[in-house]
Scaffold this motif. Sequence first.
Motif, PDB file in Angstrom:
ATOM      1  N   VAL A  61       0.827  -1.214   0.000  1.00  0.00           N
ATOM      2  CA  VAL A  61       0.000   0.000   0.000  1.00  0.00           C
ATOM      3  C   VAL A  61       0.863   1.267   0.000  1.00  0.00           C
ATOM      4  O   VAL A  61       0.708   2.126  -0.876  1.00  0.00           O
ATOM      5  CB  VAL A  61      -1.000  -0.013   1.173  1.00  0.00           C
ATOM      6  N   PRO A  62       1.797   1.431   0.954  1.00  0.00           N
ATOM      7  CA  PRO A  62       2.641   2.635   0.882  1.00  0.00           C
ATOM      8  C   PRO A  62       3.583   2.631  -0.322  1.00  0.00           C
ATOM      9  O   PRO A  62       3.914   3.698  -0.838  1.00  0.00           O
ATOM     10  CB  PRO A  62       3.421   2.601   2.204  1.00  0.00           C
ATOM     11  N   LEU A  63       3.999   1.440  -0.781  1.00  0.00           N
ATOM     12  CA  LEU A  63       4.885   1.378  -1.944  1.00  0.00           C
ATOM     13  C   LEU A  63       4.179   1.909  -3.189  1.00  0.00           C
ATOM     14  O   LEU A  63       4.739   2.712  -3.951  1.00  0.00           O
ATOM     15  CB  LEU A  63       5.344  -0.061  -2.173  1.00  0.00           C
ATOM     16  N   PHE A  64       2.938   1.469  -3.407  1.00  0.00           N
ATOM     17  CA  PHE A  64       2.187   1.970  -4.556  1.00  0.00           C
ATOM     18  C   PHE A  64       1.859   3.451  -4.390  1.00  0.00           C
ATOM     19  O   PHE A  64       1.961   4.230  -5.342  1.00  0.00           O
ATOM     20  CB  PHE A  64       0.886   1.163  -4.726  1.00  0.00           C
ATOM     21  N   ASP A  65       1.457   3.829  -3.176  1.00  0.00           N
ATOM     22  CA  ASP A  65       0.993   5.190  -2.939  1.00  0.00           C
ATOM     23  C   ASP A  65       2.121   6.213  -3.016  1.00  0.00           C
ATOM     24  O   ASP A  65       1.932   7.317  -3.525  1.00  0.00           O
ATOM     25  CB  ASP A  65       0.315   5.254  -1.570  1.00  0.00           C
ATOM     26  N   ARG A  66       3.314   5.833  -2.518  1.00  0.00           N
ATOM     27  CA  ARG A  66       4.414   6.795  -2.422  1.00  0.00           C
ATOM     28  C   ARG A  66       5.467   6.658  -3.519  1.00  0.00           C
ATOM     29  O   ARG A  66       6.215   7.599  -3.774  1.00  0.00           O
ATOM     30  CB  ARG A  66       5.104   6.646  -1.059  1.00  0.00           C
ATOM     31  N   VAL A  67       5.538   5.479  -4.161  1.00  0.00           N
ATOM     32  CA  VAL A  67       6.613   5.255  -5.123  1.00  0.00           C
ATOM     33  C   VAL A  67       6.079   4.960  -6.520  1.00  0.00           C
ATOM     34  O   VAL A  67       6.361   5.684  -7.482  1.00  0.00           O
ATOM     35  CB  VAL A  67       7.533   4.092  -4.659  1.00  0.00           C
ATOM     36  N   ILE A  68       5.294   3.894  -6.658  1.00  0.00           N
ATOM     37  CA  ILE A  68       4.911   3.416  -7.992  1.00  0.00           C
ATOM     38  C   ILE A  68       3.985   4.396  -8.698  1.00  0.00           C
ATOM     39  O   ILE A  68       4.234   4.780  -9.847  1.00  0.00           O
ATOM     40  CB  ILE A  68       4.265   2.013  -7.893  1.00  0.00           C
ATOM     41  N   TYR A  69       2.902   4.829  -8.037  1.00  0.00           N
ATOM     42  CA  TYR A  69       1.978   5.753  -8.694  1.00  0.00           C
ATOM     43  C   TYR A  69       2.635   7.091  -9.029  1.00  0.00           C
ATOM     44  O   TYR A  69       2.457   7.609 -10.142  1.00  0.00           O
ATOM     45  CB  TYR A  69       0.739   5.968  -7.823  1.00  0.00           C
ATOM     46  N   PRO A  70       3.419   7.709  -8.110  1.00  0.00           N
ATOM     47  CA  PRO A  70       4.112   8.949  -8.487  1.00  0.00           C
ATOM     48  C   PRO A  70       5.100   8.744  -9.636  1.00  0.00           C
ATOM     49  O   PRO A  70       5.244   9.620 -10.496  1.00  0.00           O
ATOM     50  CB  PRO A  70       4.845   9.346  -7.193  1.00  0.00           C
ATOM     51  N   MET A  71       5.783   7.584  -9.674  1.00  0.00           N
ATOM     52  CA  MET A  71       6.719   7.311 -10.764  1.00  0.00           C
ATOM     53  C   MET A  71       5.983   7.191 -12.095  1.00  0.00           C
ATOM     54  O   MET A  71       6.421   7.739 -13.113  1.00  0.00           O
ATOM     55  CB  MET A  71       7.497   6.033 -10.471  1.00  0.00           C
ATOM     56  N   ARG A 123       5.035  10.601 -13.291  1.00  0.00           N
ATOM     57  CA  ARG A 123       6.147  11.329 -13.907  1.00  0.00           C
ATOM     58  C   ARG A 123       6.438  10.828 -15.311  1.00  0.00           C
ATOM     59  O   ARG A 123       6.927  11.576 -16.163  1.00  0.00           O
ATOM     60  CB  ARG A 123       7.399  11.207 -13.029  1.00  0.00           C
ATOM     61  N   LEU A 124       6.153   9.551 -15.564  1.00  0.00           N
ATOM     62  CA  LEU A 124       6.364   8.974 -16.898  1.00  0.00           C
ATOM     63  C   LEU A 124       5.217   9.275 -17.847  1.00  0.00           C
ATOM     64  O   LEU A 124       5.231   8.839 -19.001  1.00  0.00           O
ATOM     65  CB  LEU A 124       6.560   7.460 -16.780  1.00  0.00           C
ATOM     66  N   GLY A 125       4.211   9.983 -17.362  1.00  0.00           N
ATOM     67  CA  GLY A 125       3.091  10.361 -18.215  1.00  0.00           C
ATOM     68  C   GLY A 125       1.947   9.376 -18.241  1.00  0.00           C
ATOM     69  O   GLY A 125       1.011   9.535 -19.034  1.00  0.00           O
ATOM     70  N   PHE A 126       1.976   8.358 -17.378  1.00  0.00           N
ATOM     71  CA  PHE A 126       0.908   7.364 -17.347  1.00  0.00           C
ATOM     72  C   PHE A 126       0.204   7.442 -15.994  1.00  0.00           C
ATOM     73  O   PHE A 126       0.807   7.212 -14.959  1.00  0.00           O
ATOM     74  CB  PHE A 126       1.457   5.957 -17.562  1.00  0.00           C
ATOM     75  N   ARG A 127      -1.060   7.775 -16.020  1.00  0.00           N
ATOM     76  CA  ARG A 127      -1.841   7.873 -14.803  1.00  0.00           C
ATOM     77  C   ARG A 127      -2.946   6.814 -14.835  1.00  0.00           C
ATOM     78  O   ARG A 127      -3.980   7.017 -15.480  1.00  0.00           O
ATOM     79  CB  ARG A 127      -2.446   9.260 -14.667  1.00  0.00           C
TER      80      ARG A 127
END
Length: 594
Positions: free
Chosen positions: A354-364, A367-371
């Motif tokens: 949960v924190p990995l996706f919320d703080r790292v994967i989704y923000p990354m 930044r790559l242009g994929f939301r």
Amino acid sequence: MEVEGEATEVPAQEDEKPSTLLTVCPFILGNEFCERLAFYGLSTNLVVYLNRQMGMDTLDAASQVNLWAGTCYMTPLIGAYLADGVIGRYKTIVLFSCAYCIGMFCLALSAAVPELHPAPDKYPNFMQNAVLFGSLYLIALGTGGIKPNVSAFGAEQFDENNERDVKEKKSFFNWFYFVINCGSLIASLLIVWIQETISWSIGFAIPAAAMLLAVVSFVSGRKRYTHMKPKESPLSRFTGVLMDAWRNKRTRRRLRGGETTTPLIPHNISYAWIEDAAAERGGKYSEAQVEEVRLVVRMFPIFVTTIFYWIIYQQMGSVFVEQGELMDRTLVGDFVIPAASLSSFDTISIIILVPLFDRVIYPMLKRLGFRPTLLQRIGWGNFIAVLSMLAAAGVEVWRLHLADEKQFIDGSASRSGEIVNMSVFWQAPQYLLVGMSEVLGSIGQMEFFYDQAPDSMRSLCMAMQLLSTALGGYLSSAILFAVQWATQKHPWIPRNLNKGRLDLYFLFLAGLMMVNVILFMFVAMGYEYKKVPHRRRSGAARDAEDEEPEEPVTATRHFERTQPIAAPGFYAQPSYARSITMMADSPLIPARFR
């Protein structure tokens, strides 16, 4: 704010008000910790108890667990309705907690008294079944009054006109989810071990005592609580609008031979028939209330396709455990872990991811242009659920291969078969994949129903997700009975799993879920998101943020004929109570911890 019960003294200065988090919330947090400890202390290992102690066959035990789990997610609709529109949240929690406590003690008593459970290798009689299922479903009813109301009741204690309360409310939710995690982990590791190693009666008596402490903890803070008066339940308004629309449409067609007047809602807008409940069309409801219901109804196709995910989820508390029972569970030396404790891998994966996706994967990805949208996250969660079934099938193929070669642990024969010389930790990947699917799918579902609903209907939409979980449990049980009927000559899930084909059952579920993934893709591609800023809510329902409160969207209607699915919405003045749950705007809490 309307208050019932004892009046609370208002301090002269804001600074003199004691901390709500420190003086009021400990009673609520203590209640939640003890209740979750009690619930998971029972549910995590229930399938083993039914199989070993109550003499049920493997398939019957799994089916009964799924039915019971489904009911545990159905009864919150009752608890939410009573809390919102009848007796209020505090009285609902206390009343249902008492029923919960009685059920827990009756179950512990049935495990302790020899006459209330069958002898080894015997089936239970009518009286034994009556005590067992009476206790279980009394517990299911009890959890229905607690699950939807405790978090909302806690949020209501904070005054958003007080700066400290605004900051403390978010801390309350952090602590709320923390105590749930603690209760779940202690139950799945310690209480489950006590049940299998020491005594089932003691293993059930501890959760019963925890539930008694939950009641005592909650009632002890009664003089400190803020009590909101019950208002109209959104469920009542929702059903009322639909019934009025259906009745008025039939009446108009009968009197006018099908003639209709100019529609309030353009017919290229989805579910325009609900307009017949509006006062302008002879109904009893305002145009705003009709539009709120329409925005909820348009989510029904998504709701239907989420049900199948919970069929997969239910396997973790039933068939996975029965599979692990016939694997080597030795940890160190002679220390044997319960098969149900493997569910801790699901819990741990969620806590990490949960924190990995919320703080790292989704923000990354951003930044790559994929939301990834909410529906895309749900879709990937569904696909990972398919992978979890394939992983379980792979483990079972190898386990059956070892069973065919008679690679058993000496002296390990049990009611369900002999234990194969294969470490139970080979099950870890399937639990981890279920956990990953929850982080994407379960949380995605919760955020979707929360975000895409009008403010006054949010609680009803959260009820839709609980309902999908309940229906998933019922369908899982129905599938087990269907499999039993269809494979009578060569049963897939016999009493002795070493002589069955549990691998084919997992592959069947994987195929069924894959079909659902494809169906979900078509439904999701036809869905357009409702782009309306949510009005900041006053009182306990408003989240603490730094910016100024947003102005509510006006009640001016505007429809775009080029967008047949999503119509811009608006919000009327809030006249509903808040049922089901109270969460922050990003509700990162998976199914296991609800």
